[in-house]
Enzyme design. Structure first.
Site, short mmCIF file in Angstrom:
data_model
loop_
_atom_site.label_atom_id
_atom_site.label_comp_id
_atom_site.label_asym_id
_atom_site.label_seq_id
_atom_site.Cartn_x
_atom_site.Cartn_y
_atom_site.Cartn_z
N ASP A 19 6.65 102.94 33.26
CA ASP A 19 6.11 101.61 33.47
C ASP A 19 5.84 101.46 34.97
O ASP A 19 6.32 102.28 35.78
CB ASP A 19 7.12 100.58 32.96
CG ASP A 19 6.67 99.15 33.19
OD1 ASP A 19 5.51 98.83 32.87
OD2 ASP A 19 7.48 98.36 33.71
N ASP A 21 5.34 97.97 37.19
CA ASP A 21 6.08 96.89 37.83
C ASP A 21 7.55 96.93 37.39
O ASP A 21 7.85 96.90 36.20
CB ASP A 21 5.50 95.52 37.46
CG ASP A 21 4.07 95.33 37.93
OD1 ASP A 21 3.85 94.48 38.78
OD2 ASP A 21 3.18 96.04 37.42
N ASP A 178 11.54 98.91 32.37
CA ASP A 178 12.57 97.90 32.66
C ASP A 178 12.48 96.69 31.76
O ASP A 178 13.12 95.67 32.03
CB ASP A 178 12.46 97.46 34.13
CG ASP A 178 11.21 96.64 34.40
OD1 ASP A 178 10.12 97.06 33.95
OD2 ASP A 178 11.31 95.58 35.05
#
Length: 226
Positions: A19, A21, A178
């Site tokens: 991922d 960000d 996250d």
């Protein structure tokens, strides 16, 4: 909390997918600056990082809701979302940096000839200039955005597409993210998954409850799998 130990704990992978960000990049302060610009324009008090950081992985609407709080339902939401995105796009990499440990991990993957790529729900018109602005990301084998396909995470399709473009079996790929949708998408794609506990997770306990194969305190935990 140390990285979770599971039967997969000693697996080495053919590819890593990340991922963006909250996993590779700490983009929160640029997103927060855009949010605060919108808040100022509406006569609303600015917010600090402890307010915007937990929402940083969840899109413009979530950021604005965090900033406006109880005032958000009565706002012209689509207009303010566009304003925030425009503010962010104009200042997309002023404060953004790789999280500590990311650059050594990416260098090690490249040295080991292990492919790595990026699969984010960020739209391409933001993803592409952001990735281009960060030299450490220049060797990504693939960059897939949230609008590359008709479906985004938690759909597994973008992850399966990423693995196909890299020429690797999804079962030999590790997805690191996250957010809960990252872990859901990775599992549905048949990949092993790792939660980036350094990112914008709501809490450590909640992140662990997503039942990823691994819970990494630091990107350096990734060295165990290359």
């Amino acid at each position: 909390m140390a990285s979770s130990q599971t039967p997969t704990s000693l697996v080495n992978y053919d590819a890593f997918l990340f991922d963006l960000d909250g996993t590779l990049l700490d983009t929160a302060d640029d997103l927060g600056a855009a949010l605060n610009a919108v808040l100022r324009s509406q006569g609303v008090d600015e917010v600090t990082s402890d307010v915007y950081r937990p929402a940083a992985s969840n899109g413009a609407g979530a950021l604005l809701e965090a900033g406006f709080k109880t005032l958000w339902p009565e706002q012209a939401q689509s207009t303010l979302i566009k304003q925030l995105v425009d503010e962010y796009a104009a200042n997309i990499a002023n404060q953004t940096v790789c999280f500590s440990g990311i650059e050594p991990l990416l260098i090690a993957l490249s040295h080991k000839k292990i492919k790595w790529g990026i699969m984010t729900n960020k739209p391409g018109f933001l993803t592409d200039p952001l990735v281009a602005a960060i030299p450490a990301l220049k060797d990504a084998s693939v960059v897939i955005s949230g609008d590359t396909l008709a479906e985004a995470k938690p759909s597994p399709l973008p992850l399966i597409h990423s693995a196909k473009l890299m020429g690797v079996d999804p079962k030999r790929c590790l997805y690191v993210g996250d957010a809960q949708r990252d872990i859901q998408a990775g599992k549905a794609a048949g990949m092993h998954t790792a939660t980036a506990l350094w990112g914008y997770v709501p809490s450590i306990d909640e992140a662990v409850s997503w039942n990823a194969n691994f819970n990494w305190q630091s990107p350096i935990d990734g060295f165990n799998h290359i």
